[in-house]
Write a protein that holds these residues in place. Structure first.
Motif, PDB file in Angstrom:
ATOM      1  N   GLN A  58       0.811  -1.204  -0.024  1.00 55.13           N
ATOM      2  CA  GLN A  58      -0.081  -0.108   0.205  1.00 55.13           C
ATOM      3  C   GLN A  58       0.906   1.172  -0.069  1.00 55.13           C
ATOM      4  OE1 GLN A  58      -2.657   0.579   3.431  1.00 55.13           O
ATOM      5  NE2 GLN A  58      -4.220   1.394   2.161  1.00 55.13           N
ATOM      6  N   THR A  59       0.661   2.004  -0.981  1.00 61.16           N
ATOM      7  CA  THR A  59       1.364   3.426  -1.301  1.00 61.16           C
ATOM      8  C   THR A  59       0.707   4.345  -0.606  1.00 61.16           C
ATOM      9  OG1 THR A  59       2.483   2.337  -3.196  1.00 61.16           O
ATOM     10  CG2 THR A  59       2.587   4.726  -2.595  1.00 61.16           C
ATOM     11  N   ARG A  60       1.258   5.315   0.085  1.00 68.40           N
ATOM     12  CA  ARG A  60       0.573   6.514   0.868  1.00 68.40           C
ATOM     13  C   ARG A  60       1.488   7.745   0.326  1.00 68.40           C
ATOM     14  NH1 ARG A  60       2.119   8.900   5.525  1.00 68.40           N
ATOM     15  NH2 ARG A  60       4.098   8.302   6.339  1.00 68.40           N
ATOM     16  N   SER A  69       3.630  10.812   1.303  1.00 69.20           N
ATOM     17  CA  SER A  69       4.739  11.193   2.373  1.00 69.20           C
ATOM     18  C   SER A  69       4.474  12.428   2.891  1.00 69.20           C
ATOM     19  CB  SER A  69       6.022  11.476   1.587  1.00 69.20           C
ATOM     20  OG  SER A  69       6.166  12.314   0.861  1.00 69.20           O
ATOM     21  N   VAL A 112       1.121   8.477  -6.757  1.00 69.92           N
ATOM     22  CA  VAL A 112       1.173   7.199  -6.131  1.00 69.92           C
ATOM     23  C   VAL A 112       1.132   5.986  -6.830  1.00 69.92           C
ATOM     24  CG1 VAL A 112      -0.660   5.951  -4.860  1.00 69.92           C
ATOM     25  CG2 VAL A 112      -0.655   8.124  -4.323  1.00 69.92           C
ATOM     26  N   THR A 116       6.970   2.743  -0.982  1.00 68.70           N
ATOM     27  CA  THR A 116       5.690   2.673  -0.278  1.00 68.70           C
ATOM     28  C   THR A 116       5.389   4.272   0.227  1.00 68.70           C
ATOM     29  OG1 THR A 116       6.881   2.668   1.885  1.00 68.70           O
ATOM     30  CG2 THR A 116       6.099   0.510   1.051  1.00 68.70           C
ATOM     31  N   GLU A 117       5.886   5.307  -0.115  1.00 68.87           N
ATOM     32  CA  GLU A 117       5.570   6.670   0.098  1.00 68.87           C
ATOM     33  C   GLU A 117       5.666   7.311  -1.326  1.00 68.87           C
ATOM     34  OE1 GLU A 117       5.848   7.650   4.682  1.00 68.87           O
ATOM     35  OE2 GLU A 117       7.416   8.190   3.516  1.00 68.87           O
ATOM     36  N   PHE A 175      -6.909   5.521  -4.162  1.00 65.66           N
ATOM     37  CA  PHE A 175      -6.241   5.730  -2.969  1.00 65.66           C
ATOM     38  C   PHE A 175      -5.386   7.182  -2.829  1.00 65.66           C
ATOM     39  CE2 PHE A 175      -2.555   5.538  -0.211  1.00 65.66           C
ATOM     40  CZ  PHE A 175      -2.842   5.221   0.755  1.00 65.66           C
ATOM     41  N   GLN A 190      -6.276  10.054  -0.057  1.00 69.89           N
ATOM     42  CA  GLN A 190      -5.112  10.463   0.567  1.00 69.89           C
ATOM     43  C   GLN A 190      -4.677  12.182   0.536  1.00 69.89           C
ATOM     44  OE1 GLN A 190      -2.764   9.141   2.953  1.00 69.89           O
ATOM     45  NE2 GLN A 190      -4.593   7.689   2.928  1.00 69.89           N
ATOM     46  N   ASN A 239      -6.517  14.568   2.945  1.00 63.39           N
ATOM     47  CA  ASN A 239      -5.934  14.738   4.333  1.00 63.39           C
ATOM     48  C   ASN A 239      -5.033  15.812   4.402  1.00 63.39           C
ATOM     49  OD1 ASN A 239      -7.115  12.407   5.133  1.00 63.39           O
ATOM     50  ND2 ASN A 239      -5.489  11.020   4.352  1.00 63.39           N
TER      51      ASN A 239
END
Length: 181
Positions: free
Chosen positions: A2-4, A6, A95, A104-105, A164, A168, A171
């Motif tokens: 899962q990539t989010r 940074s 992403v 991952t980031e 995703f 993200q 946020n």
């Protein structure tokens, strides 16, 4: 995997909001994402652009010359700022870029890679005029060879990464429901 986003990318999006307001736009466009990246300054994307011979101050002036409006957006209107569809796509693609590179980031380098993808986007044209393109960036990142077909995500994975990324992004700017309008 899962990539989010940074924390660095989150800060760049916050700066992009400020840059949109400074330049007189309610919509955060891809140029504002690039300005946010330049304003952040201490990031991998800026180092990559400098490695390719770009003068970052001159790049900022060129972007300002193209988009700066005579009146900025008042601070009281901050809650009305939203991401344009092109900016949403760029953040989503960042992403995907991270996912394709096994990271991952998603950070500034992945956003810069994403900004080089959109055909006809003014930001891509600005970068290309300076010799900043996807292949040059990948070469600097140590990925001179093409991504092998086996490492390209399936269509379902691409859709998940894009959704995703949009989730993200919400946020990082507190704009209630106006964020994706």
């Amino acid at each position: 995997m899962q990539t989010r986003f940074s924390d660095e990318l989150g800060k760049i999006v916050e700066y992009a909001r400020d840059e949109a307001m400074r330049t007189g736009y309610y919509a955060i466009c891809t140029e504002h994402l690039l300005l946010g990246m330049l304003r952040h300054g201490d990031n991998k994307a800026c180092r990559l652009m400098e490695s390719l011979g770009e003068d970052l101050d001159q790049l900022k002036r060129r972007i300002d010359a193209q988009i700066l409006r005579s009146e900025s957006i008042p601070y009281d209107d901050m809650d009305d700022i939203y991401l344009s569809r092109d900016a949403q796509n760029a953040l989503s693609l960042s992403v995907l870029e991270a996912s394709m590179r096994g990271i991952t980031e998603a950070g500034s380098a992945e956003l810069l890679l994403a900004l080089t993808r959109a055909e006809g986007d003014p930001c891509r044209e600005i970068l290309a005029s300076s010799g900043i393109d996807r292949s040059a960036l990948l070469a600097l990142l140590g990925r001179e060879t093409e991504i092998r077909a086996s490492s390209v995500p399936a269509a379902e994975d691409i859709q998940k990464a894009l959704l995703f990324g949009l989730d993200q992004a919400s946020n990082y700017i507190d704009t209630d429901t106006k964020f994706f309008s």
